[in-house]
Design an enzyme around this catalytic site. Structure first.
Site, PDB file in Angstrom:
ATOM      1  N   SER A   1      -2.584  -1.700  -8.350  1.00  0.00           N
ATOM      2  CA  SER A   1      -2.002  -0.312  -7.785  1.00  0.00           C
ATOM      3  C   SER A   1      -1.488   0.630  -8.637  1.00  0.00           C
ATOM      4  O   SER A   1      -0.558   0.183  -9.534  1.00  0.00           O
ATOM      5  CB  SER A   1      -0.641  -0.987  -6.958  1.00  0.00           C
ATOM      6  OG  SER A   1       0.029   0.180  -6.867  1.00  0.00           O
TER       7      SER A   1
ATOM      8  N   HIS B   1      -6.350   0.712  -6.354  1.00  0.00           N
ATOM      9  CA  HIS B   1      -5.473   0.806  -5.182  1.00  0.00           C
ATOM     10  C   HIS B   1      -4.674   1.974  -5.082  1.00  0.00           C
ATOM     11  O   HIS B   1      -3.764   2.139  -6.109  1.00  0.00           O
ATOM     12  CB  HIS B   1      -4.827  -0.467  -5.084  1.00  0.00           C
ATOM     13  CG  HIS B   1      -3.834  -0.625  -3.749  1.00  0.00           C
ATOM     14  ND1 HIS B   1      -4.468  -1.137  -2.477  1.00  0.00           N
ATOM     15  CD2 HIS B   1      -2.730  -0.497  -3.440  1.00  0.00           C
ATOM     16  CE1 HIS B   1      -3.412  -0.961  -1.553  1.00  0.00           C
ATOM     17  NE2 HIS B   1      -2.200  -0.762  -2.113  1.00  0.00           N
TER      18      HIS B   1
ATOM     19  N   ASP C   1      -1.437   3.915  -3.182  1.00  0.00           N
ATOM     20  CA  ASP C   1      -0.525   3.761  -2.237  1.00  0.00           C
ATOM     21  C   ASP C   1       0.209   5.332  -2.032  1.00  0.00           C
ATOM     22  O   ASP C   1       0.550   5.996  -2.897  1.00  0.00           O
ATOM     23  CB  ASP C   1       0.750   3.156  -2.700  1.00  0.00           C
ATOM     24  CG  ASP C   1       0.298   1.631  -2.959  1.00  0.00           C
ATOM     25  OD1 ASP C   1      -0.002   1.161  -1.998  1.00  0.00           O
ATOM     26  OD2 ASP C   1       0.288   1.307  -4.212  1.00  0.00           O
TER      27      ASP C   1
ATOM     28  N   MET D   1       2.663   7.533   0.656  1.00  0.00           N
ATOM     29  CA  MET D   1       3.876   7.207   1.239  1.00  0.00           C
ATOM     30  C   MET D   1       4.187   8.600   1.518  1.00  0.00           C
ATOM     31  O   MET D   1       4.242   9.622   0.811  1.00  0.00           O
ATOM     32  CB  MET D   1       4.793   6.434   0.421  1.00  0.00           C
ATOM     33  CG  MET D   1       4.377   5.323  -0.135  1.00  0.00           C
ATOM     34  SD  MET D   1       5.743   4.481  -1.213  1.00  0.00           S
ATOM     35  CE  MET D   1       4.749   3.037  -2.055  1.00  0.00           C
TER      36      MET D   1
ATOM     37  N   HIS E   1      -4.346   3.101   0.451  1.00  0.00           N
ATOM     38  CA  HIS E   1      -3.277   2.438   1.572  1.00  0.00           C
ATOM     39  C   HIS E   1      -2.432   3.342   1.991  1.00  0.00           C
ATOM     40  O   HIS E   1      -1.448   3.788   1.424  1.00  0.00           O
ATOM     41  CB  HIS E   1      -2.660   1.258   0.580  1.00  0.00           C
ATOM     42  CG  HIS E   1      -1.506   0.565   1.467  1.00  0.00           C
ATOM     43  ND1 HIS E   1      -0.557  -0.290   0.706  1.00  0.00           N
ATOM     44  CD2 HIS E   1      -1.216   0.603   2.764  1.00  0.00           C
ATOM     45  CE1 HIS E   1       0.138  -0.669   1.772  1.00  0.00           C
ATOM     46  NE2 HIS E   1      -0.153  -0.319   2.805  1.00  0.00           N
TER      47      HIS E   1
ATOM     48  N   MET F   1       0.484   4.685   3.969  1.00  0.00           N
ATOM     49  CA  MET F   1       2.096   4.256   4.562  1.00  0.00           C
ATOM     50  C   MET F   1       2.560   5.484   5.030  1.00  0.00           C
ATOM     51  O   MET F   1       3.618   6.072   4.475  1.00  0.00           O
ATOM     52  CB  MET F   1       2.988   3.761   3.525  1.00  0.00           C
ATOM     53  CG  MET F   1       2.487   2.302   3.135  1.00  0.00           C
ATOM     54  SD  MET F   1       3.092   1.620   1.549  1.00  0.00           S
ATOM     55  CE  MET F   1       1.770   2.361   0.393  1.00  0.00           C
TER      56      MET F   1
ATOM     57  N   MET G   1       0.874  -7.270   4.032  1.00  0.00           N
ATOM     58  CA  MET G   1       1.911  -6.967   3.088  1.00  0.00           C
ATOM     59  C   MET G   1       2.902  -8.166   2.833  1.00  0.00           C
ATOM     60  O   MET G   1       3.219  -8.772   3.819  1.00  0.00           O
ATOM     61  CB  MET G   1       2.857  -5.706   3.928  1.00  0.00           C
ATOM     62  CG  MET G   1       2.306  -4.428   3.866  1.00  0.00           C
ATOM     63  SD  MET G   1       1.856  -3.646   2.206  1.00  0.00           S
ATOM     64  CE  MET G   1       3.531  -3.877   1.291  1.00  0.00           C
TER      65      MET G   1
ATOM     66  N   GLY H   1       7.017   0.474   0.680  1.00  0.00           N
ATOM     67  CA  GLY H   1       7.619   1.648   0.021  1.00  0.00           C
ATOM     68  C   GLY H   1       7.940   1.585  -1.443  1.00  0.00           C
ATOM     69  O   GLY H   1       7.920   2.641  -1.963  1.00  0.00           O
ATOM     70  N   PHE H   2       7.869   0.396  -2.108  1.00  0.00           N
ATOM     71  CA  PHE H   2       8.273   0.213  -3.284  1.00  0.00           C
ATOM     72  C   PHE H   2       7.495  -0.670  -4.065  1.00  0.00           C
ATOM     73  O   PHE H   2       7.217  -1.891  -3.457  1.00  0.00           O
ATOM     74  CB  PHE H   2       9.727  -0.030  -3.743  1.00  0.00           C
ATOM     75  CG  PHE H   2      10.567   1.073  -2.902  1.00  0.00           C
ATOM     76  CD1 PHE H   2      11.000   2.199  -3.482  1.00  0.00           C
ATOM     77  CD2 PHE H   2      11.064   0.739  -1.533  1.00  0.00           C
ATOM     78  CE1 PHE H   2      11.836   3.268  -2.710  1.00  0.00           C
ATOM     79  CE2 PHE H   2      12.037   1.860  -0.945  1.00  0.00           C
ATOM     80  CZ  PHE H   2      12.199   3.050  -1.501  1.00  0.00           C
ATOM     81  N   GLY H   3       7.012  -0.498  -5.423  1.00  0.00           N
ATOM     82  CA  GLY H   3       6.371  -1.722  -6.323  1.00  0.00           C
ATOM     83  C   GLY H   3       7.808  -2.577  -6.666  1.00  0.00           C
ATOM     84  O   GLY H   3       9.113  -2.177  -6.577  1.00  0.00           O
ATOM     85  N   GLY H   4       7.354  -3.751  -7.404  1.00  0.00           N
ATOM     86  CA  GLY H   4       8.228  -4.429  -8.178  1.00  0.00           C
ATOM     87  C   GLY H   4       9.199  -5.244  -7.101  1.00  0.00           C
ATOM     88  O   GLY H   4      10.382  -5.520  -7.765  1.00  0.00           O
TER      89      GLY H   4
ATOM     90  N   ASP I   1      -0.833  -7.667  -0.565  1.00  0.00           N
ATOM     91  CA  ASP I   1      -0.100  -6.594  -1.268  1.00  0.00           C
ATOM     92  C   ASP I   1       1.379  -6.646  -1.554  1.00  0.00           C
ATOM     93  O   ASP I   1       2.110  -6.628  -0.443  1.00  0.00           O
ATOM     94  CB  ASP I   1      -0.448  -5.029  -0.654  1.00  0.00           C
ATOM     95  CG  ASP I   1      -0.011  -4.029  -1.572  1.00  0.00           C
ATOM     96  OD1 ASP I   1       0.485  -4.184  -2.560  1.00  0.00           O
ATOM     97  OD2 ASP I   1      -0.422  -2.799  -0.889  1.00  0.00           O
ATOM     98  N   GLY I   2       1.885  -6.608  -2.439  1.00  0.00           N
ATOM     99  CA  GLY I   2       3.303  -6.765  -2.882  1.00  0.00           C
ATOM    100  C   GLY I   2       3.835  -8.287  -3.744  1.00  0.00           C
ATOM    101  O   GLY I   2       3.539  -9.408  -2.943  1.00  0.00           O
ATOM    102  N   GLY I   3       4.399  -7.973  -4.728  1.00  0.00           N
ATOM    103  CA  GLY I   3       4.722  -9.006  -5.634  1.00  0.00           C
ATOM    104  C   GLY I   3       3.825 -10.066  -6.000  1.00  0.00           C
ATOM    105  O   GLY I   3       4.033 -11.295  -6.192  1.00  0.00           O
TER     106      GLY I   3
ATOM    107  N   GLY J   1       0.586  -4.564  -8.720  1.00  0.00           N
ATOM    108  CA  GLY J   1       1.107  -3.253  -9.375  1.00  0.00           C
ATOM    109  C   GLY J   1       1.857  -3.600 -10.703  1.00  0.00           C
ATOM    110  O   GLY J   1       1.335  -3.554 -11.686  1.00  0.00           O
ATOM    111  N   SER J   2       3.050  -4.047 -10.592  1.00  0.00           N
ATOM    112  CA  SER J   2       4.151  -4.363 -11.769  1.00  0.00           C
ATOM    113  C   SER J   2       3.339  -5.406 -12.715  1.00  0.00           C
ATOM    114  O   SER J   2       3.643  -5.236 -13.795  1.00  0.00           O
ATOM    115  CB  SER J   2       5.272  -4.800 -11.295  1.00  0.00           C
ATOM    116  OG  SER J   2       5.929  -4.039 -10.198  1.00  0.00           O
TER     117      SER J   2
HETATM  118  C1  DX5 Z   1       4.079  -1.179  -1.772  1.00  0.00           C
HETATM  119  C2  DX5 Z   1       2.744  -0.817  -2.187  1.00  0.00           C
HETATM  120  C3  DX5 Z   1       2.051  -1.721  -3.225  1.00  0.00           C
HETATM  121  C4  DX5 Z   1       2.851  -1.868  -4.607  1.00  0.00           C
HETATM  122  C5  DX5 Z   1       2.576  -3.251  -5.174  1.00  0.00           C
HETATM  123  O1  DX5 Z   1       4.651  -0.444  -0.581  1.00  0.00           O
HETATM  124  O2  DX5 Z   1       1.911  -0.991  -0.931  1.00  0.00           O
HETATM  125  O3  DX5 Z   1       0.732  -1.490  -3.347  1.00  0.00           O
HETATM  126  O4  DX5 Z   1       2.326  -0.876  -5.257  1.00  0.00           O
HETATM  127  O5  DX5 Z   1       3.465  -3.065  -6.002  1.00  0.00           O
HETATM  128  P1  DX5 Z   1       3.925  -4.651  -6.803  1.00  0.00           P
HETATM  129  O6  DX5 Z   1       2.452  -5.194  -7.252  1.00  0.00           O
HETATM  130  O7  DX5 Z   1       4.750  -4.310  -8.061  1.00  0.00           O
HETATM  131  O8  DX5 Z   1       4.837  -5.452  -5.924  1.00  0.00           O
HETATM  132 ZN    ZN Z   2      -0.427  -0.730  -1.247  1.00  0.00          ZN
END
Ligand code: DX5
Ligand code: ZN
Length: 220
Positions: free
Chosen positions: A9, A34, A36, A38, A67, A69, A138, A143-146, A176-178, A198-199
């Protein structure tokens, strides 16, 4: 055994030097980029829009997995098709007429995906699963990475995998996420086909090496 696809991501990339991070993904074992998107309405954050997607598309050598959002995603289906997006995923919670939206994505020449928030039951896709190319589960609130991974994701993947089998459907399951090396093998084991990261990729010392490790997480 299917090999899992990794979709880094770009939300966690260096926005001051996106080209460098896109080229790292190009050279890596990642399957997709990927993206994102938003809007600050569907989720409490704004990421980036069309001019940035256009710049990413210019350098990206792998398929673009977008993706959305955003509320009322139908407004931008043709725009994303024109930008060269390969697979467009909309949120179940953002579509009043999901069947119509999915058909519109496919008629514009893209693959079609549906994303489910952590609270949304996978059973709600029963009547449309045969039309989907991908379901994105999800594993954090969008909404946020990390953010931290939500463990009920494993059960959702298993239920969805069963549903796909029963309907003889072809949808891939994306998570997707964490996502990190802590949970990758367990996610693959539960039935995930695509892992978004992502992170765990971009904040690691060796992003390309992390992509390789994730793609080889053993599913035993
Ligand atoms: C969150 C996004 C993800 C995000 C994942 O809303 O859809 O794609 O970038 O980031 P990590 O891998 O850091 O959770
Ligand atoms: Zn995503």
């Amino acid at each position: 055994m299917n090999t899992v696809k990794i979709a880094p991501s770009l939300l966690a990339a260096d926005f001051g030097n996106l080209q460098k991070d896109i080229e790292m993904v190009n050279q890596s074992e990642a399957a997709w980029h990927h993206l994102d998107i938003m809007d600050g309405l569907f989720v409490p954050n704004i990421s980036y829009g069309m001019p940035v997607v256009k710049a990413i598309a210019k350098f990206a050598k792998k398929p673009l997995d977008a993706h959305l959002m955003i509320v009322d995603p139908d407004r931008y289906i043709q725009t994303f098709a024109d930008l060269g997006v390969y697979l467009l995923t909309v949120h179940y919670e953002a579509c009043t007429h999901l069947h119509r939206t999915i058909q519109a994505i496919k008629s514009s020449g893209m693959k079609a995906g549906v994303a489910l928030n952590p609270h949304t039951n996978v059973e709600l896709l029963k009547n449309i699963i045969g039309d989907l190319d991908l379901v994105l589960i999800m594993s954090v609130n969008p909404g946020f990475g990390g953010q931290s991974f939500i463990p009920n994701t494993y059960d959702k993947i298993r239920t969805l995998k069963q549903m796909i089998k029963e309907h003889k459907a072809a949808a891939l399951i994306e998570v997707d996420g964490g996502v990190s090396m802590e949970n990758a093998a367990k996610l693959i084991n539960a039935g995930a086909d695509v892992l978004v990261a992502g992170s765990s990729v971009f904040k690691s010392k060796n992003p390309s090496g992390t992509i390789t490790e994730l793609s080889r997480a053993t599913n035993t």
